[in-house]
Scaffold this active site. Sequence first.
Site, PDB file in Angstrom:
ATOM      1  N   ASP A  65      41.097  80.364 109.350  1.00  0.00           N
ATOM      2  CA  ASP A  65      41.325  80.908 108.019  1.00  0.00           C
ATOM      3  C   ASP A  65      42.656  81.649 108.096  1.00  0.00           C
ATOM      4  OD1 ASP A  65      41.496  82.332 105.683  1.00  0.00           O
ATOM      5  OD2 ASP A  65      39.646  83.486 105.993  1.00  0.00           O
ATOM      6  N   TYR A 158      48.241  83.071  90.481  1.00  0.00           N
ATOM      7  CA  TYR A 158      48.780  81.958  91.271  1.00  0.00           C
ATOM      8  C   TYR A 158      50.287  81.826  91.030  1.00  0.00           C
ATOM      9  CZ  TYR A 158      49.495  77.003  92.557  1.00  0.00           C
ATOM     10  OH  TYR A 158      49.956  75.815  93.094  1.00  0.00           O
ATOM     11  N   GLY A 159      50.700  81.829  89.767  1.00  0.00           N
ATOM     12  CA  GLY A 159      52.110  81.691  89.448  1.00  0.00           C
ATOM     13  C   GLY A 159      52.945  82.824  90.005  1.00  0.00           C
ATOM     14  N   ALA A 160      52.441  84.037  89.899  1.00  0.00           N
ATOM     15  CA  ALA A 160      53.181  85.192  90.419  1.00  0.00           C
ATOM     16  C   ALA A 160      53.315  85.102  91.941  1.00  0.00           C
ATOM     17  CB  ALA A 160      52.473  86.485  90.021  1.00  0.00           C
ATOM     18  N   ALA A 161      52.247  84.673  92.615  1.00  0.00           N
ATOM     19  CA  ALA A 161      52.302  84.525  94.073  1.00  0.00           C
ATOM     20  C   ALA A 161      53.285  83.431  94.475  1.00  0.00           C
ATOM     21  CB  ALA A 161      50.913  84.220  94.621  1.00  0.00           C
ATOM     22  N   LYS A 162      53.282  82.308  93.754  1.00  0.00           N
ATOM     23  CA  LYS A 162      54.202  81.222  94.075  1.00  0.00           C
ATOM     24  C   LYS A 162      55.651  81.614  93.801  1.00  0.00           C
ATOM     25  CE  LYS A 162      51.353  77.949  95.462  1.00  0.00           C
ATOM     26  NZ  LYS A 162      51.379  77.420  96.842  1.00  0.00           N
TER      27      LYS A 162
END
Length: 257
Positions: A65, A158-162
């Site tokens: 993990d 998700y978008g902010a992390a990417k």
Amino acid sequence: MTAIDMVGRGAVVVGGGQGIGRAAAHALVAAGAEVCVVDAEAERAEAVRDELAAQTDRAHCAVADVTDADQVERVLTSAAGSLERFDALINIVGGASWGSLLELDDATWEADFALNLKQHWYVSRCAARHWIGTETAGALCAVGSISGAFSSARHAAYGAAKAGLQSLVRSAAEEWWPHGIRVNSVVPGAVRTPRIEAAWADGTIPAPTPETLSRMALPEDIAHAALFLVSGLAGRITGQSLVVDGGASTRFPFDLG
């Protein structure tokens, strides 16, 4: 045309047990590389390892993990030890939670950042330390998302992390270039993976229109771009994001006709 040649090189594919990661492992082996598939699920990792074994006697697998820094250290040390040479890494791991910002809770936000950004830091840092310690000119490719370049309604964490991943790629490339280490990313648009097809089937995300389908990539399309970026043909490319989205992001957003 010059073919991509990975003969004599060793690569780790993190998240290699399915989808884009599976395709990347196959592409690397087809180019001549020795490969270690890392996945969170032993059954998936072993299945891909067995598929590769039909083509090469230099296929390995390991389980971890990668959102856990200690497991990253253990698995990359193990993977590097299984390979005759370790000088390339492709990291596919990621995934989106769906829902509006007003419904998004703290735990989901943190989980999406751990999966889509923090683990990339763990994996990249560990690989770079290994390469610097062994004086290896390594090449790393992360898989991002076009969601990190535009708005990402209903999957905002998700978008902010990417988006953060693209900054991490540039920073790592700048810091590690003096050591001969290259860091790049592939930035897909929509990719027709089993996970996306399952989300269509259960209604988590809307089924695609014919136009959307025509622009969607297959896992192999993203895998081939990642293979290029870790190959010798990309030897002067670092800190870059290669968009593979079927031209979807080139469109003017307004209809002025």
